[in-house]
Design a protein around this motif. Structure first.
Motif, PDB file in Angstrom:
ATOM      1  N   ASP A 225       7.059   9.542  -0.590  1.00  0.00           N
ATOM      2  CA  ASP A 225       8.192   8.798  -0.598  1.00  0.00           C
ATOM      3  C   ASP A 225       8.517   7.995   0.680  1.00  0.00           C
ATOM      4  N   PHE A 226       7.579   7.252   0.734  1.00  0.00           N
ATOM      5  CA  PHE A 226       7.790   6.430   2.071  1.00  0.00           C
ATOM      6  C   PHE A 226       8.954   5.526   1.805  1.00  0.00           C
ATOM      7  N   ASP A 227       9.637   5.304   3.150  1.00  0.00           N
ATOM      8  CA  ASP A 227      10.699   4.314   3.192  1.00  0.00           C
ATOM      9  C   ASP A 227      10.028   3.073   3.687  1.00  0.00           C
ATOM     10  N   LEU A 228      10.188   2.061   2.822  1.00  0.00           N
ATOM     11  CA  LEU A 228       9.137   0.945   3.261  1.00  0.00           C
ATOM     12  C   LEU A 228       9.813   0.094   4.409  1.00  0.00           C
ATOM     13  N   SER A 229      11.239   0.447   4.474  1.00  0.00           N
ATOM     14  CA  SER A 229      12.131  -0.243   5.405  1.00  0.00           C
ATOM     15  C   SER A 229      12.017   0.429   6.891  1.00  0.00           C
ATOM     16  N   ALA A 230      11.227   1.389   6.930  1.00  0.00           N
ATOM     17  CA  ALA A 230      10.893   2.243   8.073  1.00  0.00           C
ATOM     18  C   ALA A 230       9.524   2.009   8.716  1.00  0.00           C
ATOM     19  N   PHE A 231       8.861   0.952   8.059  1.00  0.00           N
ATOM     20  CA  PHE A 231       7.553   0.427   8.606  1.00  0.00           C
ATOM     21  C   PHE A 231       7.449  -0.947   8.953  1.00  0.00           C
ATOM     22  N   ARG A 232       6.875  -1.605   9.727  1.00  0.00           N
ATOM     23  CA  ARG A 232       6.531  -2.928   9.818  1.00  0.00           C
ATOM     24  C   ARG A 232       5.147  -3.409   9.825  1.00  0.00           C
TER      25      ARG A 232
ATOM     26  N   LEU B 271       0.824  -1.181   0.144  1.00  0.00           N
ATOM     27  CA  LEU B 271       0.038   0.085   0.114  1.00  0.00           C
ATOM     28  C   LEU B 271       0.794   1.447  -0.211  1.00  0.00           C
ATOM     29  N   LEU B 272       1.847   1.220   0.818  1.00  0.00           N
ATOM     30  CA  LEU B 272       2.756   2.268   0.820  1.00  0.00           C
ATOM     31  C   LEU B 272       3.433   2.236  -0.357  1.00  0.00           C
ATOM     32  N   ALA B 273       4.225   1.468  -1.060  1.00  0.00           N
ATOM     33  CA  ALA B 273       4.868   1.263  -2.402  1.00  0.00           C
ATOM     34  C   ALA B 273       3.714   1.870  -3.391  1.00  0.00           C
ATOM     35  N   ARG B 274       2.434   1.340  -3.290  1.00  0.00           N
ATOM     36  CA  ARG B 274       1.586   2.111  -4.539  1.00  0.00           C
ATOM     37  C   ARG B 274       1.628   3.607  -4.215  1.00  0.00           C
TER      38      ARG B 274
ATOM     39  N   GLN C  67       9.481  10.084  11.994  1.00  0.00           N
ATOM     40  CA  GLN C  67      10.037  10.188  10.347  1.00  0.00           C
ATOM     41  C   GLN C  67       8.993  11.067   9.825  1.00  0.00           C
ATOM     42  N   ALA C  68       9.144  11.778   8.740  1.00  0.00           N
ATOM     43  CA  ALA C  68       8.121  12.538   8.036  1.00  0.00           C
ATOM     44  C   ALA C  68       8.293  12.185   6.505  1.00  0.00           C
ATOM     45  N   VAL C  69       7.040  12.085   5.764  1.00  0.00           N
ATOM     46  CA  VAL C  69       6.916  11.414   4.607  1.00  0.00           C
ATOM     47  C   VAL C  69       6.197  12.670   3.862  1.00  0.00           C
ATOM     48  N   SER C  70       6.788  12.821   2.538  1.00  0.00           N
ATOM     49  CA  SER C  70       6.068  13.777   2.066  1.00  0.00           C
ATOM     50  C   SER C  70       5.015  13.232   0.899  1.00  0.00           C
TER      51      SER C  70
ATOM     52  N   HIS D 118      -2.245  -3.232  10.696  1.00  0.00           N
ATOM     53  CA  HIS D 118      -1.583  -1.933  10.731  1.00  0.00           C
ATOM     54  C   HIS D 118      -0.141  -1.861  10.070  1.00  0.00           C
ATOM     55  N   LEU D 119       0.388  -0.642   9.838  1.00  0.00           N
ATOM     56  CA  LEU D 119       1.825  -0.521   9.572  1.00  0.00           C
ATOM     57  C   LEU D 119       2.357   0.348  10.472  1.00  0.00           C
ATOM     58  N   VAL D 120       3.450   0.017  11.136  1.00  0.00           N
ATOM     59  CA  VAL D 120       3.988   0.577  12.544  1.00  0.00           C
ATOM     60  C   VAL D 120       5.198   1.488  12.046  1.00  0.00           C
ATOM     61  N   SER D 121       5.208   2.536  12.252  1.00  0.00           N
ATOM     62  CA  SER D 121       6.271   3.401  12.033  1.00  0.00           C
ATOM     63  C   SER D 121       7.566   3.002  12.892  1.00  0.00           C
TER      64      SER D 121
END
Ligand code: AVI
Length: 318
Positions: free
Chosen positions: A230-237, A219-222, A259-262, A252-255
């Motif tokens: 610009d989600f960094d997928l490795s910064a969420f689990r 979902l973040l990659a999408r 962090q800040a995402v644009s 859920h996706l846990v940060s």
């Protein structure tokens, strides 16, 4: 611009609007319908074959073990099957095989490519069956195709416990809408997953091979692919938890850090441990599901479960 490109543009705009609303809310959420782009659909198909994900194989066994035959007998000969959110239209083959001279199959799905491919497959497998696909959001009222024989008994089909992905009010609204679309005297064959040991549920939604984690993170990659985020997928689990009060599995996706995402010119801040709630999968007790169906205007005519009472399939009568 082609019609397909316009439709894709509208989808992207709707995704962005939902993402901005959901990610700037006090509790961050993203609607689960956006999990299903082509990659998400591929990952979901893989989930249905995982050892931990019991719903698909259990429901299939229930359908094969007499449920489809009995539903077909009660629906009568010449029925028209309307499948809500038909996807790959695999389970319907069991129902079509059980029905005496089905008059028509109406797969309803929002994804035109999938729908066309699935409809073509069913038409090839069932020569003589009128296959009448409808491109529509099956959660909203839609018109049945004009070519549907008026006198054919209507048999709705909504397998997979997709009803569990609605909140209770949404589930009731869906059932009421399906009743209006199918009409008086119709039947609906519907799958509903059952409340069970939380360990079994959490494993089903957090498998050892990490396929469900990839499905959720997609979902973040999408959002990165389609909305320039610009989600960094490795910064969420990925996290799957049983909520005993609401009787649902939550994804859920846990940060993993502050962090800040644009996204579309906005900076969206996350605290360490903050989550994006991406899906609910409600589980039912049989008496509660029958009450829900009654509120949606349906009587429970039959209910089948497997020996371990993991899953249920219901035949409802309007
Ligand atoms: C589509 N739906 C019924 C699935 C479910 O079990 O709620 C979606 C899913 N999410 C994670 N695994 C499967």
């Amino acid at each position: 611009m082609s019609g397909a490109a316009q439709a894709a543009g509208r989808q992207r705009a709707a995704l962005l609007a939902d993402a901005l609303a959901g990610l700037t809310a006090p509790r961050k959420t993203l609607p689960c319908k956006w999990l299903y782009d082509a990659e998400g659909a591929r990952l979901f198909e893989a989930i249905t074959r995982l050892p931990e994900y019991y719903p698909t194989r259990t429901e299939t066994a229930i359908l094969r073990g007499g449920c489809a035959a009995e539903a077909a007998r009660l629906a009568g000969p010449g029925a028209a099957v309307v499948e809500f959110g038909s996807g790959s239209a695999e389970k319907v083959a069991i129902l079509l095989a059980a029905l005496a001279a089905p008059a028509a199959y109406v797969p309803v799905d929002i994804a035109p490519d999938w729908l066309g491919a699935a409809a073509a497959r069913v038409a090839a497998d069932w020569p003589g069956l009128a296959v009448l696909p409808v491109v529509a959001d099956f959660t909203r009222p839609f018109a049945l195709p004009a070519g549907l024989p008026a006198k054919a008994p209507r048999l709705g089909f909504f397998p997979g416990s997709t009803i569990g992905n609605f909140d209770p009010a949404g589930a009731e609204a869906f059932l009421a809408m399906a009743r209006r679309v199918l009409g008086e005297g119709a039947r609906l064959l519907i799958g509903a997953d059952l409340v069970k040991d939380p360990a079994v549920l959490e494993a089903a939604y957090d498998d050892a091979a990490g396929v469900t984690a990839r499905f959720n993170l997609n979902l973040l990659a999408r959002l990165n692919r389609e909305c320039g985020a610009d989600f960094d997928l490795s910064a969420f689990r990925h996290q799957a938890v049983w909520n005993p009060r609401e009787e649902r599995v939550e994804m859920h996706l846990v940060s993993l850090r502050p962090q800040a995402v644009s996204l579309a010119g906005r900076r969206i801040g996350f605290a360490a441990g903050e989550t994006i709630h991406t899906e609910n999968s409600h589980k039912y007790r049989p008496e509660g599901f029958a009450r829900l169906c009654a509120r949606g205007g349906w009587d429970a005519e039959r209910c089948w479960t497997d020996p371990a009472r993991l899953f249920s399939v219901w035949l409802l009568r309007a």
